[in-house]
Design an enzyme around this catalytic site. Sequence first.
Site, PDB file in Angstrom:
ATOM      1  CB  SER A 141     -67.414  63.333  62.830  1.00 49.74           C
ATOM      2  OG  SER A 141     -68.224  63.921  63.827  1.00 49.74           O
ATOM      3  CE1 TYR A 154     -71.837  64.825  59.337  1.00 49.82           C
ATOM      4  CE2 TYR A 154     -71.738  64.344  61.697  1.00 49.82           C
ATOM      5  CZ  TYR A 154     -71.180  64.917  60.560  1.00 49.82           C
ATOM      6  OH  TYR A 154     -69.969  65.559  60.639  1.00 49.82           O
TER       7      TYR A 154
HETATM    8  N1  NAP Z   1     -68.301  71.702  62.434  1.00 43.69           N
HETATM    9  C1  NAP Z   1     -68.339  70.603  63.158  1.00 43.69           C
HETATM   10  O1  NAP Z   1     -68.767  70.614  64.324  1.00 43.69           O
HETATM   11  C2  NAP Z   1     -67.819  69.295  62.610  1.00 43.69           C
HETATM   12  C3  NAP Z   1     -67.576  68.234  63.504  1.00 43.69           C
HETATM   13  C4  NAP Z   1     -67.095  67.045  63.019  1.00 43.69           C
HETATM   14  C5  NAP Z   1     -66.852  66.882  61.668  1.00 43.69           C
HETATM   15  N2  NAP Z   1     -67.114  67.915  60.816  1.00 43.69           N
HETATM   16  C6  NAP Z   1     -66.840  67.710  59.390  1.00 43.69           C
HETATM   17  O2  NAP Z   1     -65.962  68.727  58.938  1.00 43.69           O
HETATM   18  C7  NAP Z   1     -66.093  68.869  57.531  1.00 43.69           C
HETATM   19  C8  NAP Z   1     -66.157  70.346  57.184  1.00 43.69           C
HETATM   20  O3  NAP Z   1     -67.321  70.913  57.728  1.00 43.69           O
HETATM   21  P1  NAP Z   1     -67.350  72.362  58.413  1.00 43.69           P
HETATM   22  O4  NAP Z   1     -67.643  72.148  59.840  1.00 43.69           O
HETATM   23  O5  NAP Z   1     -66.165  73.130  58.019  1.00 43.69           O
HETATM   24  O6  NAP Z   1     -68.707  72.929  57.764  1.00 43.69           O
HETATM   25  P2  NAP Z   1     -68.965  74.094  56.695  1.00 43.69           P
HETATM   26  O7  NAP Z   1     -68.410  75.381  57.193  1.00 43.69           O
HETATM   27  O8  NAP Z   1     -70.428  74.004  56.416  1.00 43.69           O
HETATM   28  O9  NAP Z   1     -68.140  73.641  55.416  1.00 43.69           O
HETATM   29  C9  NAP Z   1     -68.550  72.570  54.601  1.00 43.69           C
HETATM   30  C10 NAP Z   1     -67.767  72.621  53.302  1.00 43.69           C
HETATM   31  O10 NAP Z   1     -68.156  71.483  52.505  1.00 43.69           O
HETATM   32  C11 NAP Z   1     -68.419  71.963  51.189  1.00 43.69           C
HETATM   33  N3  NAP Z   1     -69.375  71.104  50.495  1.00 43.69           N
HETATM   34  C12 NAP Z   1     -70.615  70.734  50.888  1.00 43.69           C
HETATM   35  N4  NAP Z   1     -71.198  69.989  49.922  1.00 43.69           N
HETATM   36  C13 NAP Z   1     -70.307  69.909  48.898  1.00 43.69           C
HETATM   37  C14 NAP Z   1     -70.329  69.297  47.616  1.00 43.69           C
HETATM   38  N5  NAP Z   1     -71.388  68.599  47.194  1.00 43.69           N
HETATM   39  N6  NAP Z   1     -69.241  69.418  46.831  1.00 43.69           N
HETATM   40  C15 NAP Z   1     -68.165  70.123  47.247  1.00 43.69           C
HETATM   41  N7  NAP Z   1     -68.072  70.712  48.453  1.00 43.69           N
HETATM   42  C16 NAP Z   1     -69.141  70.612  49.265  1.00 43.69           C
HETATM   43  C17 NAP Z   1     -68.950  73.372  51.366  1.00 43.69           C
HETATM   44  O11 NAP Z   1     -68.697  74.152  50.184  1.00 43.69           O
HETATM   45  P3  NAP Z   1     -69.761  74.615  49.073  1.00 43.69           P
HETATM   46  O12 NAP Z   1     -71.049  74.889  49.768  1.00 43.69           O
HETATM   47  O13 NAP Z   1     -69.085  75.809  48.500  1.00 43.69           O
HETATM   48  O14 NAP Z   1     -69.839  73.479  48.097  1.00 43.69           O
HETATM   49  C18 NAP Z   1     -68.050  73.875  52.491  1.00 43.69           C
HETATM   50  O15 NAP Z   1     -66.841  74.366  51.979  1.00 43.69           O
HETATM   51  C19 NAP Z   1     -67.335  68.054  57.148  1.00 43.69           C
HETATM   52  O16 NAP Z   1     -66.931  66.829  56.604  1.00 43.69           O
HETATM   53  C20 NAP Z   1     -68.041  67.836  58.473  1.00 43.69           C
HETATM   54  O17 NAP Z   1     -68.840  66.675  58.471  1.00 43.69           O
HETATM   55  C21 NAP Z   1     -67.581  69.122  61.255  1.00 43.69           C
END
Ligand code: NAP
Length: 243
Positions: A141, A154
């Site tokens: 990130s 975070y």
């Molecule tokens: N969106 C942003 O702005 C952003 C920016 C920088 C980095 N990121 C990173 O990108 C990654 C993906 O996030 P996203 O933005 O796509 O958010 P998201 O739409 O909320 O997706 C998060 C995913 O993580 C899974 N997850 C959460 N807890 C889990 C657990 N205990 N075991 C297995 N799976 C789990 C969720 O699935 P279930 O609920 O089905 O388990 C979901 O598929 C994360 O690492 C986040 O920190 C996001």
Amino acid sequence: MSLEDSAAIVTGASSGIGEATAHELASRGARVALASRSEERLAGIAADLETKYGVETLVVPTDVRDEAAVDDLIETVVDAFGGLDVLVNNAGLGRGDGVADLSTDDYRAMMDTNVDGVFFATRAALPHLRESDGNLVFVGSFAGQYPRPGNPVYAATKWWVRGFAHSVEGRAGPDGVGVTVVNPSEVRTEFGGDDGESFAERFEPGEVSEPEEIADAIGFAAAQDHSTVHEIDVYRRDKFEGW
Ligand SMILES: NC(=O)c1ccc[n+]([C@@H]2O[C@H](COP(=O)([O-])OP(=O)(O)OC[C@H]3O[C@@H](n4cnc5c(N)ncnc54)[C@H](OP(=O)(O)O)[C@@H]3O)[C@@H](O)[C@H]2O)c1
């Protein structure tokens, strides 16, 4: 670059960047194992991948905080696909605000998912990636590259991810494994939804990155044959305005 017939795992594949990554890898010909806690959502995405790209898929409901479940995930995929070429450590979440008001539950949720989960999956996958000269991709990130006063815990989990990934690279690289960190800034996903408004709700299309743009970068890294793509930053264009 093709991923024809390679075997890939995407953690957190049920939404956002993980779901888009599953599509990206399948579009390059990979067989994709989808892991997260939401079995029904994963099954729907797997069915889409099979219809759209004609690839084999596997749904492995997994909580990445559970060490034994993560070991089972890797073993199940290696048994079913005959090996492992790509692991995308994507599952992660952000909760709460600041430090003084951060609950211990929110602290643990971030540490257990973003740190422990990434360690468990990497540890179990590495021997198989060494065998295949595969690729290990971490979703870091912007918050793991610059201080984030709004959510230091975070941010610290993502600094950990980058520090871990690049340190792993030192030993895995000579063994033939590519190691990449992809750093998004804001992306329109369900991220942040636990605390209220998700990023998909907060931002209009075009304002920040879309999950498919991050997935594209992950696909590029995952398809490398012998080079390592060390790190890719994908930010909204106005990220540094006013810095
Ligand atoms: N969106 C942003 O702005 C952003 C920016 C920088 C980095 N990121 C990173 O990108 C990654 C993906 O996030 P996203 O933005 O796509 O958010 P998201 O739409 O909320 O997706 C998060 C995913 O993580 C899974 N997850 C959460 N807890 C889990 C657990 N205990 N075991 C297995 N799976 C789990 C969720 O699935 P279930 O609920 O089905 O388990 C979901 O598929 C994360 O690492 C986040 O920190 C996001």
